[in-house]
Design a protein around this motif. Structure first.
Motif, PDB file in Angstrom:
ATOM      1  N   LYS A  83       0.815  -1.227   0.000  1.00  0.00           N
ATOM      2  CA  LYS A  83       0.000   0.000   0.000  1.00  0.00           C
ATOM      3  C   LYS A  83       0.849   1.278   0.000  1.00  0.00           C
ATOM      4  CE  LYS A  83      -4.042   0.128   0.537  1.00  0.00           C
ATOM      5  NZ  LYS A  83      -5.105   0.259  -0.439  1.00  0.00           N
ATOM      6  N   LYS A  84       2.171   1.105   0.095  1.00  0.00           N
ATOM      7  CA  LYS A  84       3.105   2.243   0.155  1.00  0.00           C
ATOM      8  C   LYS A  84       2.732   3.207   1.282  1.00  0.00           C
ATOM      9  CE  LYS A  84       4.389   1.888  -4.612  1.00  0.00           C
ATOM     10  NZ  LYS A  84       3.679   1.757  -5.828  1.00  0.00           N
ATOM     11  N   MET A  85       2.504   2.620   2.466  1.00  0.00           N
ATOM     12  CA  MET A  85       2.141   3.402   3.653  1.00  0.00           C
ATOM     13  C   MET A  85       3.287   3.401   4.642  1.00  0.00           C
ATOM     14  SD  MET A  85      -1.752   2.381   4.652  1.00  0.00           S
ATOM     15  CE  MET A  85      -2.053   3.838   5.621  1.00  0.00           C
ATOM     16  N   SER A  86       3.478   4.548   5.278  1.00  0.00           N
ATOM     17  CA  SER A  86       4.457   4.616   6.363  1.00  0.00           C
ATOM     18  C   SER A  86       3.799   4.122   7.640  1.00  0.00           C
ATOM     19  CB  SER A  86       4.926   6.061   6.555  1.00  0.00           C
ATOM     20  OG  SER A  86       3.882   6.843   7.117  1.00  0.00           O
ATOM     21  N   VAL A  87       4.621   3.820   8.618  1.00  0.00           N
ATOM     22  CA  VAL A  87       4.098   3.386   9.918  1.00  0.00           C
ATOM     23  C   VAL A  87       3.231   4.483  10.517  1.00  0.00           C
ATOM     24  CG1 VAL A  87       4.753   2.799  12.278  1.00  0.00           C
ATOM     25  CG2 VAL A  87       5.936   1.720  10.367  1.00  0.00           C
TER      26      VAL A  87
END
Length: 77
Positions: free
Chosen positions: A14-18
């Protein structure tokens, strides 16, 4: 522990950061790290539901069971 959490794979997909993920599901980045590192002792169903909604995945996409040494020993007896 024989339950492995593959959260990194889904976050990368999803190309999400923490931080983005933590904000989206309503937990702290520290608790996301606990999940990612396999140190969590439990996960609430409401949290699991939020994870699956945000990552658009099934629980089985992030949780998997693998036998550990104790499980293999007990099964062989």
């Amino acid at each position: 522990m024989p339950i492995v959490i593959d959260l990194d794979v889904q976050l990368a997909r999803k190309k999400m950061s923490v931080q983005e993920f933590a904000d989206a599901i309503g937990i702290t980045p520290a608790n996301v790290a606990v999940l990612k590192n396999g140190r969590a002792k439990a996960v609430r169903f409401t949290t699991l539901d939020a994870i699956c909604q945000v990552l658009e995945c099934q629980p089985g996409d992030i949780l998997r069971w693998t036998p550990d040494a104790n499980t293999e020993t007990e099964a062989g007896e």
